[in-house]
Design a protein around this motif. Structure first.
Motif, short mmCIF file in Angstrom:
data_model
loop_
_atom_site.label_atom_id
_atom_site.label_comp_id
_atom_site.label_asym_id
_atom_site.label_seq_id
_atom_site.Cartn_x
_atom_site.Cartn_y
_atom_site.Cartn_z
N ILE A 1 5.95 3.72 -11.20
CA ILE A 1 4.76 3.45 -10.38
C ILE A 1 3.78 2.54 -11.13
N PHE A 2 3.57 2.82 -12.41
CA PHE A 2 2.59 2.06 -13.17
C PHE A 2 3.19 0.97 -14.05
N SER A 3 4.41 0.56 -13.74
CA SER A 3 5.03 -0.52 -14.52
C SER A 3 4.20 -1.80 -14.41
N ASP A 4 3.50 -1.96 -13.28
CA ASP A 4 2.64 -3.15 -13.11
C ASP A 4 1.15 -2.78 -13.23
N ASN A 5 0.89 -1.60 -13.80
CA ASN A 5 -0.47 -1.12 -14.07
C ASN A 5 -1.32 -0.76 -12.87
N HIS A 6 -0.74 -0.80 -11.68
CA HIS A 6 -1.48 -0.30 -10.53
C HIS A 6 -0.53 0.18 -9.44
N PHE A 7 -1.10 0.92 -8.52
CA PHE A 7 -0.34 1.61 -7.47
C PHE A 7 -0.84 1.08 -6.14
N SER A 8 0.03 0.40 -5.39
CA SER A 8 -0.38 -0.23 -4.14
C SER A 8 -0.29 0.74 -2.96
N PHE A 9 -0.89 0.34 -1.84
CA PHE A 9 -0.80 1.16 -0.62
C PHE A 9 0.66 1.31 -0.18
N GLU A 10 1.45 0.24 -0.29
CA GLU A 10 2.87 0.31 0.10
C GLU A 10 3.61 1.33 -0.78
N GLU A 11 3.29 1.34 -2.08
CA GLU A 11 3.91 2.32 -2.98
C GLU A 11 3.47 3.74 -2.60
N PHE A 12 2.21 3.87 -2.19
CA PHE A 12 1.69 5.16 -1.76
C PHE A 12 2.46 5.65 -0.53
N LEU A 13 2.68 4.76 0.45
CA LEU A 13 3.45 5.14 1.64
C LEU A 13 4.86 5.58 1.26
N LEU B 1 5.84 6.81 -1.56
CA LEU B 1 5.73 8.10 -2.26
C LEU B 1 5.57 9.24 -1.25
N MET B 2 4.71 9.03 -0.24
CA MET B 2 4.48 10.06 0.77
C MET B 2 5.75 10.32 1.58
N ASP B 3 6.49 9.24 1.87
CA ASP B 3 7.75 9.39 2.60
C ASP B 3 8.78 10.10 1.74
N HIS B 4 8.86 9.69 0.48
CA HIS B 4 9.83 10.28 -0.46
C HIS B 4 9.61 11.79 -0.59
N HIS B 5 8.35 12.20 -0.62
CA HIS B 5 8.03 13.63 -0.75
C HIS B 5 7.90 14.31 0.61
N GLU B 6 8.18 13.54 1.68
CA GLU B 6 8.17 14.07 3.06
C GLU B 6 6.87 14.77 3.39
#
Length: 113
Positions: A82-94, A96-101
């Motif tokens: 997640i932080f390989s690019d030093n920040h967490f985008s909204f797309e990554e958040f979506l 993550l939420m999908d991955h964790h259902e």
């Protein structure tokens, strides 16, 4: 002595079909309830709440609150990805939420997992 009129759902007293009162006819133009927001809209609002500095990204200082709020535990590998690019985008958040259902209600609160 006259008895009070009784309410009837049948035809109007004029014999024609029952008509809606002017107040009821106006209702569709009045904003009664806003359309339910999509999950994406709700999550966007929540994401923006956790983005304290308004950068459009969740940074490492902000992510802990977000993860705690949704009761998400990341492995060290997930966290590093997640932080390989030093920040967490909204797309990554979506993702993550999908991955964790994780499902949310209108306020963005977790309802199921």
């Amino acid at each position: 002595e006259m008895s009070p009129p009784t309410k009837s759902l049948g035809p109007s007293s004029s014999g024609g079909p029952l008509t809606l009162s002017p107040v009821v006819k106006k209702m569709p133009s009045m904003k009664i309830a806003t359309a339910p927001k999509s999950r994406k809209e709700i999550l966007r609002k929540k994401f923006d709440e956790f983005d304290d500095n308004g950068s459009g990204w969740i940074d490492e200082k902000e992510i802990k609150e977000l993860l705690d709020f949704y009761d998400i535990e990341l492995t060290m590998l997930e966290y590093n990805v997640i932080f390989s690019d030093n920040h967490f985008s909204f797309e990554e958040f979506l993702e993550l939420m999908d991955h964790h259902e994780i499902e949310v209600d209108e306020q963005g609160l977790k309802t199921a997992r």
